[in-house]
Design a protein around this motif. Structure first.
Motif, mmCIF file in Angstrom:
data_model
loop_
_atom_site.group_PDB
_atom_site.id
_atom_site.type_symbol
_atom_site.label_atom_id
_atom_site.label_comp_id
_atom_site.label_asym_id
_atom_site.label_seq_id
_atom_site.Cartn_x
_atom_site.Cartn_y
_atom_site.Cartn_z
ATOM 1 N N ASN B 106 0.844 -1.192 0.000
ATOM 2 C CA ASN B 106 0.000 0.000 0.000
ATOM 3 C C ASN B 106 0.886 1.250 0.000
ATOM 4 O O ASN B 106 1.602 1.495 0.974
ATOM 5 N N CYS B 109 0.823 3.465 3.086
ATOM 6 C CA CYS B 109 1.172 2.903 4.393
ATOM 7 C C CYS B 109 2.426 3.582 4.945
ATOM 8 O O CYS B 109 3.355 3.887 4.201
ATOM 9 N N ASP B 125 -7.554 -13.717 8.967
ATOM 10 C CA ASP B 125 -8.596 -14.705 8.721
ATOM 11 C C ASP B 125 -7.961 -16.043 8.347
ATOM 12 O O ASP B 125 -7.510 -16.226 7.208
ATOM 13 N N ARG B 132 -2.821 -9.315 7.092
ATOM 14 C CA ARG B 132 -2.961 -7.860 6.929
ATOM 15 C C ARG B 132 -1.783 -7.144 7.578
ATOM 16 O O ARG B 132 -1.253 -7.590 8.603
ATOM 17 N N LYS B 134 0.143 -4.795 9.839
ATOM 18 C CA LYS B 134 -0.165 -4.350 11.203
ATOM 19 C C LYS B 134 -0.494 -2.855 11.238
ATOM 20 O O LYS B 134 -1.265 -2.399 12.068
ATOM 21 N N TYR B 135 0.081 -2.090 10.326
ATOM 22 C CA TYR B 135 -0.051 -0.632 10.391
ATOM 23 C C TYR B 135 -1.267 -0.113 9.625
ATOM 24 O O TYR B 135 -2.068 0.627 10.158
ATOM 25 N N CYS B 136 -1.407 -0.505 8.361
ATOM 26 C CA CYS B 136 -2.513 0.055 7.556
ATOM 27 C C CYS B 136 -3.655 -0.946 7.382
ATOM 28 O O CYS B 136 -4.698 -0.604 6.838
ATOM 29 N N GLU B 137 -3.442 -2.202 7.828
ATOM 30 C CA GLU B 137 -4.459 -3.266 7.755
ATOM 31 C C GLU B 137 -4.827 -3.676 6.328
ATOM 32 O O GLU B 137 -5.855 -4.315 6.111
#
Lengths: 309, 142
Positions: B106, B109, B125, B132, B134-137
Motif C-alpha cells: 500500500n 502505508c 482470517d 494484513r 499491522k499498520y494500515c491493515e
C-alpha cells in the motif's frame, strides 16, 4: 515505573461498556461545563498534524482548553521537523518529553500506531490517510445516542463516498456491536463499500444491509442519514473527482421523503452534498454533531490521562 | 544419485515445492546461520510430488524460527533430527504474525516512508489465509 499509557488507534480499542462510560462522561461534561473547567490545569496536549485539518485540530484544541489545559503543536508537515526528514518515531520520543498527551494526524496509514509505539504519553489517532479516524466515530456514536436516545433498532443510511470514506468504515465497525442495526448503503457503483467491509464485516457478522444507487429510494426507511463528502484528496485524478462529486446532493425536496424524526449527520466539512437550505431543518444535526465532537474529545482526554473529576 | 550424508542434529525440510528452496533459504535466514551446514537438494524425485526440493540443516534444533514455513507452504514436512534420528515430525500451522518476510504494497502505508520499521503482518482470517499489515491493515496479496 510509570504505568504504560493507553492509546486510541481504532474505535474498537474501547469495549461497548467503555464507550458507554466515555459517552456518559461526555454527557456529564455537556451538562456541567464549569465542573470540568480546570480538570486538566497544568497539562499539555500536543497536536501533531502532518496534514491540514482545521476542524479536527480545533476540536482537539478547544477540548483541551475547555478542560483548563494548554496546547502546542504544528498544523502541517511543512512546519514540522518532518520537513527535515525526521521520522514519526523520533518525533514522538521527543514530544513525549514536552506534552502529557498527543493527537496525531498523518497522511500515511498506520503512522499513529508507530507514534504510539515510541511514545511514553497517550497517543490519539486523529486520522491516518484512508484508514481510521476514531474520534470522528466516537463523535458520531455520541451524537446518535444523545439525539436519538439510544444506539439500537436503527436503520442507518450511509451515503456518498463509501469506498474511500474512512469515517464510514469506522462507523460500520463500531455500530455492528449494537443490537438490531440495519444499513442502507447509498453510493454510485464506483464508490461502493469495499469488499473487506461488505464481506468480512457485514456478511460475516450477519448484519442486514442493502446497497442502493438512488438516495431518494432509501430516504423513507431511514432513522439516520449519514452523508459524506467525496474527498478530492482520495482520488488520483481530477477528472474522476469532478465526475462523481455531484452525484448525491441532499436538498429540501429529498428531505420531504424522510421520516419526521430522521437525523442528518455529516463528518464535515461539506462541499455541496448538503444544500444549505437543509441547515434550518430541525433534522439537520451536523452542527450539533461538531459540538458533540468537542465533548467526546474532552471525555477522551480525561479518560486517557486517568483524571477523575 | 546424489548422496548427502545424514545429520547429527538439525532439520530436514522435505516435500518443498520444486524451485521454492532458495526462497525458504532466505526467508529462514539460513544465510545468516553462524554455526551450521546447509544442504539444498533441488529437483529430487518424489513419488508424491513428481519433483521436490529438500533442505537439510545441521545446527542446534532451537536455532531456526520455523513459524514462517507455515506461511510459505504448510505442506512442507519438518523433521527434527537429534543423534542421527528423527525425534519429531512437526506439523506446520499458519503463524499468527510474520515479521520482515513480506512487504506492504500500500503506497499510503507508513511502512513506505518510515525507515527502520519492521514489516509486520498478522493473520486476520485463518479460513482464507489472509494476512494484513499491522499498520494500515491492507490485506497482502501474492
Amino acid at each position: 515505573m510509570d504505568k504504560k499509557p493507553r492509546h486510541l488507534m481504532n474505535p474498537l480499542d474501547f469495549s461497548v461498556e467503555e464507550l458507554e462510560s466515555l459517552m456518559d462522561l461526555a454527557k456529564d461534561i455537556e451538562a456541567n461545563r464549569e465542573k470540568y473547567a480546570h480538570a486538566c490545569a497544568g497539562k499539555k496536549l500536543a497536536t501533531l498534524f502532518y496534514e491540514p485539518s482545521t476542524r479536527t485540530r480545533l476540536s482537539f484544541e478547544a477540548a483541551m482548553l475547555n478542560l483548563g489545559g494548554s496546547v502546542l503543536g504544528f498544523a502541517s508537515e511543512d512546519s514540522s521537523s518532518a520537513a527535515k526528514g525526521e521520522s514519526v518515531s523520533d518525533t514522538l520520543s521527543v514530544v513525549s518529553c514536552y506534552a502529557d498527551i498527543c493527537a496525531i494526524r498523518h497522511p500515511k496509514e498506520g503512522a499513529p500506531l508507530v507514534a504510539s509505539q515510541h511514545a511514553s504519553i497517550p497517543v490519539i489517532n486523529a486520522g491516518d490517510g484512508g484508514h481510521q479516524h476514531p474520534t470522528q466515530t466516537l463523535t458520531d456514536l455520541l451524537t446518535i445516542r444523545s439525539l436519538d436516545g439510544k444506539i439500537e433498532n436503527l436503520v442507518i443510511g450511509l451515503c456518498g463516498d463509501l469506498k474511500f470514506g474512512r469515517t464510514v468504515h469506522s462507523l460500520i465497525n463500531a455500530l455492528i456491536r449494537y443490537p438490531n442495526i440495519r444499513f442502507v448503503l447509498i453510493s454510485p457503483p464506483e464508490l461502493r463499500i469495499p469488499d473487506y467491509i461488505r464481506e468480512d464485516v457485514l456478511i460475516k457478522n450477519d448484519i442486514p444491509f442493502e446497497e442502493v444507487i438512488k438516495l431518494e429510494e432509501a430516504m423513507p426507511s431511514l432513522d439516520i442519514l449519514y452523508m459524506t463528502r467525496v474527498q478530492k484528496e482520495r482520488f488520483f485524478n481530477e477528472e474522476d473527482y469532478l465526475r462523481m462529486k455531484g452525484y448525491y446532493i441532499l436538498d429540501k425536496k429529498k428531505m420531504t421523503l424522510a421520516k419526521d424524526n430522521m437525523l442528518v449527520l455529516h463528518p464535515l466539512p461539506r462541499v455541496n452534498e448538503i444544500s444549505v437550505e437543509v441547515d434550518e431543518d430541525p433534522r439537520a444535526a451536523y452542527f450539533r454533531q461538531a459540538q458533540y465532537g468537542v465533548y467526546i474529545r474532552m471525555a477522551l482526554i480525561l479518560t486517557l490521562l486517568d483524571i477523575k473529576v | 544419485m546424489l548422496n548427502i550424508s545424514g545429520i547429527q542434529e538439525g532439520y530436514v525440510l522435505d516435500h518443498i515445492k520444486a524451485g521454492m528452496s532458495l526462497r525458504i533459504y532466505h526467508d529462514l535466514k539460513l544465510d545468516k546461520l553462524t554455526k551450521g551446514t546447509v544442504a539444498i537438494i533441488m529437483n529430487a524425485v518424489s513419488n508424491k510430488m513428481g519433483t521436490k526440493d529438500i533442505i537439510k540443516v545441521e545446527c542446534p534444533v532451537d536455532a531456526i524460527d520455523l513459524d514462517i514455513l507455515g506461511y510459505i507452504d504448510h505442506n512442507i514436512t519438518v523433521n527434527i533430527i537429534k543423534d542421527d534420528k528423527i525425534i519429531e515430525k512437526r506439523a506446520l500451522t499458519l503463524p499468527k504474525e510474520i515479521r520482515n518476510v513480506i512487504k506492504c504494497k500500500n503506497p499510503r502505508c507508513i511502512t513506505s516512508i518510515e525507515q527502520e520499521l519492521d514489516q509486520v503482518f498478522f493473520l486476520s482470517d485463518p479460513d482464507t489465509e489472509t494476512y494484513r499489515c499491522k499498520y494500515c491493515e491492507t490485506a497482502y496479496n501474492n
